[in-house]
Design a protein around this motif. Sequence first.
Motif, PDB file in Angstrom:
ATOM      1  N   TYR A   1     -17.988  16.261  16.958  1.00  0.00           N
ATOM      2  CA  TYR A   1     -17.372  17.357  16.210  1.00  0.00           C
ATOM      3  C   TYR A   1     -16.030  16.936  15.599  1.00  0.00           C
ATOM      4  O   TYR A   1     -15.751  17.234  14.426  1.00  0.00           O
ATOM      5  CB  TYR A   1     -17.160  18.571  17.122  1.00  0.00           C
ATOM      6  CG  TYR A   1     -18.386  19.455  17.269  1.00  0.00           C
ATOM      7  CD1 TYR A   1     -18.868  20.187  16.190  1.00  0.00           C
ATOM      8  CD2 TYR A   1     -19.046  19.566  18.483  1.00  0.00           C
ATOM      9  CE1 TYR A   1     -19.987  21.008  16.322  1.00  0.00           C
ATOM     10  CE2 TYR A   1     -20.164  20.387  18.628  1.00  0.00           C
ATOM     11  CZ  TYR A   1     -20.631  21.097  17.539  1.00  0.00           C
ATOM     12  OH  TYR A   1     -21.743  21.896  17.671  1.00  0.00           O
TER      13      TYR A   1
ATOM     14  N   CYS B   1     -16.636  14.686  12.619  1.00  0.00           N
ATOM     15  CA  CYS B   1     -17.159  15.433  11.466  1.00  0.00           C
ATOM     16  C   CYS B   1     -16.085  16.312  10.836  1.00  0.00           C
ATOM     17  O   CYS B   1     -16.001  16.421   9.607  1.00  0.00           O
ATOM     18  CB  CYS B   1     -18.349  16.289  11.894  1.00  0.00           C
ATOM     19  SG  CYS B   1     -19.810  15.325  12.358  1.00  0.00           S
TER      20      CYS B   1
ATOM     21  N   ILE C   1     -24.448  20.687  12.742  1.00  0.00           N
ATOM     22  CA  ILE C   1     -22.999  20.606  12.978  1.00  0.00           C
ATOM     23  C   ILE C   1     -22.259  21.536  12.028  1.00  0.00           C
ATOM     24  O   ILE C   1     -21.344  22.284  12.436  1.00  0.00           O
ATOM     25  CB  ILE C   1     -22.508  19.154  12.797  1.00  0.00           C
ATOM     26  CG1 ILE C   1     -23.015  18.267  13.921  1.00  0.00           C
ATOM     27  CG2 ILE C   1     -20.985  19.107  12.722  1.00  0.00           C
ATOM     28  CD1 ILE C   1     -22.428  18.547  15.279  1.00  0.00           C
TER      29      ILE C   1
END
Length: 471
Positions: free
Chosen positions: A26, A29, A85
């Motif tokens: 996470y 990203c 995501i």
Amino acid sequence: MIIINLFNIVSDDFFKPLTSKYKVTYIDCIRLIYNTYKTELSFGVDKVVILAELEHYFDDQSSEDMVFDEDQEVAKDSRTKANAILRRLKDSGWLTYEVSNDYRVKVNLYDYTATMIESFNKIIKNEEMEYQSLVSQIHATLLNKEAYVKPYEYIIKRVIENTEELIVGLKKLNTNIKKYIDAITNEKTAGEIVQDFFLYHRDIGSKAYHRIKTSDNISHFRTSIIENLYNILNDEHIYERAILGYMEIEEVENRIDAEDSLRRKILSIISAFRNYDDIISEIDNKNAKYIGSAVARAKFLLTNTNNAEGKISKILAYLADEFNNDDTLNLNDDVSEDLLEVFNMFPQGFIDNDSLYVVPISKKMSLPEELSATLGISEEERELRKLALQEKNKNRFSRKNINNYVNQLLTDKKAVLASTLPLESKRDLIRVIFISLYGKDKKSKYKTTKTNKIIAINSFRFSDFIIERCK
């Protein structure tokens, strides 16, 4: 004082991605999405562009399936992972979607999301603060006469922000030195301690700390900064305009509250610059403490291995490791009674030259007994012990002895390389290590400069360095 609840601004699930099993993914990203916006006019980019960037990221990562526990979704390929995501970041309040007039979907970051990611980037990059730049900005802002038309908007607000950043930077430096001091107490070998010392000198000693003591010396500007801040408080016209500006910018309706709050802020800046010496003094003490701890710890590990104390320490460390590795192990397992008696603790009630027993002070008054002529030592033995003690002190790796040794080396030379010193025994290597350690201290009469060349002599391997006399 108005207390603002963070979760009135961000979603309750905002930090959920950062506590999940895919928290590293996470973070990667989120930073990747943020970097995609750098060439844009706002925090809005076509969704297809974001998905392409994320998909490329997952192509370079592990091909393992991602299983999201909250809904048991399984993402197998890069495209599915990118969509999953992005969707979860949207649900957690990190970003939102916007449909433009041409029906293209854009991904927009919230303002607080951008602030959070900028903080992540600062933590990861660990960039050093330029103290000189901050102080000079504060000083230059206060000297800008044209800006006094709107003193709060153009001067005071910027000075407050820069001062807070400066003090936070100094506190971080103070904390980082403490971190290195704490690391010294961990179970580390002499080599690891010496390596940590060089890392400390590279990351703190030769950069932030050195600049504070030299080029970034705040004292050069402090008097002028404090004087100009008092001028703002004492000039009725400037302070009146500052109050009006404070009420407008900070949205304070009550004039008396605005005046008191602004005065407290300015006085807090003055106090921060007056207390600067206290912060630097604490940083100085911690820096000296770290260097002393590193030298003492390395010296202990290098010199106390063959004597009785060193051998007992190694035995106890070995036993501790064995017990820590096996919870079922018992000290008395498979050990003879004779061996157990070796480790029995007993009171020591006799006195000799090596005794640890402390003689109690008697409170009773009694006549002193006549001393026997056989007590004490002869003058010849006294001289022998004195010579032995002097010889022992000569062989110690103290700062004085190391300084004298280096002074002899540099008698007719400007500088020498450490690799040219004798390296026949372990003691020779220990001397080289202490020459390097003491060379970083301003109290020494010489200094050392590390080179990029690795030296290997007689099975000893180390980074070569230059030894030169201080000017």
